[in-house]
Each structure stands twice: as structure tokens, then as C-alpha cells.
Design an enzyme around this catalytic site. Structure first.
Site, PDB file in Angstrom:
ATOM      1  N   ASP A 119     -37.965  19.912  26.399  1.00 47.28           N
ATOM      2  CA  ASP A 119     -38.000  18.730  27.547  1.00 47.28           C
ATOM      3  C   ASP A 119     -36.215  19.750  26.654  1.00 47.28           C
ATOM      4  O   ASP A 119     -35.796  19.066  25.831  1.00 47.28           O
ATOM      5  CB  ASP A 119     -38.114  17.733  28.180  1.00 47.28           C
ATOM      6  CG  ASP A 119     -38.287  17.105  26.132  1.00 47.28           C
ATOM      7  OD1 ASP A 119     -38.638  17.655  25.460  1.00 47.28           O
ATOM      8  OD2 ASP A 119     -38.150  15.627  27.005  1.00 47.28           O
ATOM      9  N   ASP A 150     -32.121  23.093  20.325  1.00 49.74           N
ATOM     10  CA  ASP A 150     -33.375  21.377  20.848  1.00 49.74           C
ATOM     11  C   ASP A 150     -33.671  21.654  22.167  1.00 49.74           C
ATOM     12  O   ASP A 150     -33.677  21.296  23.317  1.00 49.74           O
ATOM     13  CB  ASP A 150     -32.630  20.366  20.304  1.00 49.74           C
ATOM     14  CG  ASP A 150     -32.849  19.109  20.535  1.00 49.74           C
ATOM     15  OD1 ASP A 150     -34.296  18.599  20.019  1.00 49.74           O
ATOM     16  OD2 ASP A 150     -32.183  17.446  20.979  1.00 49.74           O
ATOM     17  N   GLU A 184     -40.261  14.903  25.031  1.00 47.98           N
ATOM     18  CA  GLU A 184     -38.838  14.414  23.813  1.00 47.98           C
ATOM     19  C   GLU A 184     -37.895  12.959  23.257  1.00 47.98           C
ATOM     20  O   GLU A 184     -37.168  12.873  22.552  1.00 47.98           O
ATOM     21  CB  GLU A 184     -39.074  15.600  22.181  1.00 47.98           C
ATOM     22  CG  GLU A 184     -38.620  15.131  21.210  1.00 47.98           C
ATOM     23  CD  GLU A 184     -37.160  14.697  20.815  1.00 47.98           C
ATOM     24  OE1 GLU A 184     -37.422  13.739  19.574  1.00 47.98           O
ATOM     25  OE2 GLU A 184     -36.538  15.313  21.623  1.00 47.98           O
TER      26      GLU A 184
HETATM   27 ZN   LIG Z   1     -34.990  17.429  19.512  1.00 44.53          ZN
END
Ligand SMILES: [Zn+2]
Ligand SMILES: *[C@@H]1O[C@H](CO)[C@@H](O)[C@H](O)[C@H]1NC(C)=O
Ligand SMILES: *[C@@H]1O[C@H](CO)[C@@H](O)[C@H](O)[C@H]1NC(C)=O
Length: 493
Positions: A119, A150, A184
Site C-alpha cells: 500500500d 516505500d 502499513e
Molecule cells: Zn513503508
């Protein structure tokens, strides 16, 4: 072309299973980098923003794509339903499944478990991106896109490392498991519970846990051995039953805002010293060995200052600045709710105001103790003000810090892998931020954990123009391939 010819020859040589050869893995990874970039492009194109309920279908699709990828690689996959999420408006929407995969289950080998998330944070062109956030765009060797660093490229780098072994018919040096989540960025809803439930199941044969959800500190590769926790507080001061006019009532009432600001001023002094009794006393002593780690780190104070855009910092030296970001607590005041006259010149006395502040946690602080210390202290300070207003202090997050031992074999293996791929010693660093799942893994499974980042120091996580450099992505894939071998050598020398 020449490399490809060499490959076919090598492949012909191995009639059944080839033995480990890092150069072959590196060559294979180099020659497949365009494929890897294309896969990253496909993954970034999925707007798997976990904070936006309207994008929940996209997030579900991302989990499916992840699961399909593992299935295509003949992994043993599983999907765990972790229930629903209630939105602030009462609407109930499903949480994305957690996907797991296993490659190999040879009881003579060690088993690693790689954690990652697919995510992402929100991103819109209007936020000030220079390129479409969900259209991976390469400029000067950087791959720009939301989630690139990320955490999609690191997850893919692990996948491609395993694929490289498979493609070369090289026996995987360790059994590899994956646990990939999709929440997350909004607090990993349901994950702690799943990890606890799977302790004696999915995690029963796991020896080591690897997290690649952070970045380097400079252009030099790094291993991360600690993260700070966080205790987040609300302090509410409630006074008169409604807002008042300062011309009519000012001078005769105890103002909640004045009480609150006075209270906030007792938390920390101007040199950054936290004034709450017990906080500084709980901090683990800095050892000589630890101090030496700081000396060796590559970090440019001037660059850091310029990046922030400030003329001065609380400390002058690299060692002081880094240690206060990583291994000492910090207290930040984030804002005050209820301050209605934020814009314009409204002459109101707000009746109720709530301050938000947080204290980053380090060993050996303990969130429940911190909660008591902060609450007791603020109540004492408030009592001294002799005000009729009411104070209510609540801690809404209490995340513990995480710290690994840098002499743990996992870190030795990490240093070796970095040497073999980058030819340098990695910096041993910490994260000032919080990655709560590390502590959960530690507390629940009791296994050693390493954070092995491949993101660059300037990747702009959560911010505009997030990127992953092609160099970090491809060399990072090699690092992971090398790391799987180095882990298999633990206890063998
Ligand atoms: Zn992350
Ligand atoms: C273990 O590996 C074998 C061979 O790959 C496979 O047939 C079997 O399903 C695996 N078992 C588990 C529990 O993963
Ligand atoms: C993505 O960006 C490229 C230019 O880098 C452009 O050609 C392409 O049309 C864009 N795709 C989408 C789906 O916006």
C-alpha cells in the site's frame, strides 16, 4: 549479447541444480533490469492508497497482483482475511488480505521471512508532483512514482532475487517466506493479531525476519539496527460552557488556551531538555562501542541543515545530531485543536482546546510508564495554576522502540553481502521514526530481525516526487540475492 551467450553455456552445464555463484546472479539481474523496471511500473500504476476508502478496490487488486506474482513463481501462497475497517462516518469496508508465500521447506536449511507492504501514501499531481505520481517516470536514473521506494521496489527486489535463483536453477540457500500487507501506511490494522495467531503456524519454522522498509542515510549502503517508538498524547483543557468574547469577558475568566500553553511550556526547555521527571532517567547509557558506531557513519551536517532550510541546529557535531535523532527521546508539539481564530482576527476566547504532542521512545523507556509520568506531571503542573478549568490527558498511541544487536549473525551476514555487492562497509544506522511491526515480530516470535534497506537517503518517502533510483533498485536486488547466501552461512563457519 556476449553475456547472454555465456549464460546459455552455463545453463547447459547445470544438468539439475547449479551451485551458488554470485557473479552469475549479478549478471542475470543486470541483464533483466528492464523487466524489473517494467514490473515496478505496473505495480506503481496501481493506486493502492490505503488511506482512501474510495481506492479500496485498487488496494485489493494490488494484493491480488502480489499473490499472482508469487503463484507464477510456484510459491506456496496463502491469503489471510483480517476483517473489516470502520470509517469515521460509520461505513464498514473490508481490509485488504495479507498475502504470504513460501519458497522451499527444506528442514536442513534456515528459513527467512521477508516483511513488506504494497500500500502507499496518497498522491495527487496537485500536491506538487513534477510527474504523474502513478505513472513511473525515469529521469536521470531516478524512477519517480508513489510507492516506488516505500515499499514496492524493495518488495519486488526481494521477489526478483528469488526469481534469479530460480531462473538459473540455483538451489535457494535458505527457505524464503514472504508476508506482505496492504495497510502499513495507516497503522497496519489487523497485522499484530495475525502475527500472534500465526506464531505457531506460519512463523513456526522461521529463523530470521528481514524488513526492507526504510532507507540509507547517505549514498553509502546501510544496515538499520533500531527504530524509535512513539507515545502520542492529547491534552484537553475545558473551561466555560461556550466560547466567549475577549472584549466582554477577557480579564475576568481563566482562559483554557492560556492554561494549555502554560502547560505545554513546562514539557521541554529551549535547549531540548525534556522536563518530565523519569523520562531522561530511563534512557539507556551510551556505551563506548555505540559511540564508535556514530563516528564511522557518513553524514554531512551542512547538507542536513540545507535540506531542512535552517540556520542552526540544537547540536553541532554529527555524533550529537544523529544520536539525538535515533537514541534519545524527543518531544514534539504538533498542534492545538479548538483554536478557532487561526485565520482572521476573531476575538474569541475558545472554551475548549486540545493540544497534541508526542514523545519518541527509545530503550529502556516503557510506554505505560511514560503515560503515567506524563499524566502525573501535567496534572501537578496544572494544579499549580489554580485554575477552575479541567485538564484531561490521554495517550492514544503507545508504540515501543526496537533495537537489534549489531553483532548478531544477521548483521554480520549483512555486512558481508554489502561488501560483496558494493565493495564497502555499510553504515550502521538507526531510524528516528517508528516501524511498529519490528517490535511486534520481536515480541511475538522472539526471532532475530534485521532491517536491510535499499532506498536512497533522498527518496522523498510520503512526499512529492517520491523516487527509487535505478541503481539502488538493481544493485539492491543483487544485495538481496547475496544476502540469502550469506544468511545460509550463519552457524557454518
Ligand atoms: Zn513503508
Ligand atoms: C514442501 O515442499 C514440497 C516440494 O516443493 C511441496 O510439495 C510441499 O507442498 C511443501 N509443503 C509445504 C507445507 O509447503
Ligand atoms: C506516462 O508518462 C509517459 C511519459 O513519460 C506518457 O507517454 C504516457 O502517456 C503516460 N501514461 C499515462 C497512463 O498517463
Amino acid at each position: 549479447m556476449i553475456q547472454l551467450a555465456v549464460f546459455s553455456l552455463l545453463l547447459l552445464h547445470c544438468t539439475h541444480v547449479c551451485s551458488f555463484n554470485l557473479d552469475e546472479l549479478k549478471n542475470y539481474i543486470d541483464s533483466h533490469q528492464e523487466d524489473y523496471v517494467l514490473t515496478l511500473r505496473d505495480w506503481v500504476a496501481v493506486e493502492s492508497d490505503s488511506s482512501d476508502a474510495l481506492k479500496r478496490d485498487e488496494l485489493m487488486r494490488m494484493m491480488k497482483i502480489t499473490e499472482n506474482k508469487f503463484n507464477d513463481m510456484k510459491g506456496h501462497t496463502n491469503r489471510f482475511d483480517i476483517g473489516n475497517q470502520e470509517l469515521p462516518n460509520g461505513q464498514i469496508i473490508p481490509l485488504p488480505v495479507v498475502v504470504t508465500a513460501s519458497f522451499g521447506n527444506d528442514s536442513n536449511k534456515a528459513t527467512v521471512c521477508i516483511y513488506g507492504h504494497v500500500d502507499v501514501q496518497p498522491a495527487r499531481m496537485e500536491d506538487g508532483w513534477d510527474t504523474e505520481p502513478y505513472n513511473l517516470t525515469e529521469i536521470n536514473g531516478n524512477l519517480y512514482g508513489r510507492g516506488a521506494s516505500d515499499n514496492k521496489a524493495p518488495v519486488l527486489a526481494w521477489i526478483h532475487a528469488v526469481e534469479a535463483y530460480q531462473a538459473l536453477d540455483m538451489d535457494l540457500p535458505v527457505n524464503v517466506k514472504f508476508i506482505i500487507e496492504g495497510m502499513e501506511e495507516t497503522g497496519s490494522n489487523g497485522l499484530d493479531e495475525l502475527i500472534s495467531k500465526q506464531k505457531d503456524d506460519f512463523f513456526s519454522d522461521v529463523d530470521y525476519i528481514i524488513i526492507s522498509d526504510c532507507g540509507w542515510l547517505s549514498r553509502k549502503p546501510a544496515l538499520t539496527y533500531g527504530t524509535r517508538g512513539n507515545c502520542y498524547f492529547f491534552a484537553e483543557v475545558e473551561g466555560p460552557k461556550q466560547d466567549l468574547h475577549s472584549g466582554v469577558y477577557g480579564g475576568s475568566v481563566f482562559e483554557p488556551m492560556i492554561d494549555l500553553i502554560g502547560l505545554l511550556d513546562t514539557l521541554i526547555d529551549s535547549s531540548g531538555h525534556i522536563l518530565i521527571p523519569g523520562i531522561n532517567e530511563a534512557v539507556a547509557e551510551l556505551t563506548e562501542e555505540e559511540r564508535k558506531l556514530y563516528e564511522a557513519i557518513e553524514f554531512d551536517v551542512e547538507n542536513f541543515k540545507n535540506k531542512i532550510g535552517t540556520n542552526g541546529l540544537m547540536y553541532d557535531t554529527k555524533e550529537e545530531i544523529l544520536s539525538h535523532r535515533w537514541r534519545y527521546p524527543s518531544l514534539s508539539i504538533h498542534g492545538i485543536e479548538g483554536a478557532f481564530s487561526a485565520s482572521g482576527s476573531k476575538t474569541v476566547i475558545p472554551a475548549k482546546v486540545t493540544a497534541k504532542f508526542s514523545i519518541r521512545q527509545v530503550p529502556d523507556m516503557d510506554p505505560p510508564t511514560v503515560e503515567k509520568q506524563v499524566t502525573t506531571y501535567l496534572n501537578d503542573m496544572f494544579a499549580k495554576r489554580n485554575t477552575p478549568n479541567k485538564l484531561k490527558v490521554t495517550m492514544i498511541i503507545g508504540a515501543k522502540p526496537w533495537l537489534a544487536d549489531v553483532s548478531d549473525p544477521l548483521y554480520v551476514a549483512g555486512r558481508r553481502a554489502v561488501q560483496k555487492v558494493f565493495g564497502v562497509e555499510p553504515d550502521l544506522i538507526r531510524e528516528g521514526g517508528t516501524i511498529p511491526v519490528a517490535r511486534t515480530f520481536q515480541d511475538v516470535t522472539g526471532k532475530s530481525i534485521i532491517m536491510l534497506p535499499i532506498g536512497g537517503f533522498d527518496d522523498g518517502l510520503h512526499s512529492q516526487n517520491e523516487k527509487m533510483s535505478r541503481y539502488n533498485y538493481i544493485e539492491g536486488t543483487k544485495l538481496f540475492a547475496a544476502y540469502l547466501h550469506e544468511v545460509s552461512q550463519i552457524n557454518k563457519s
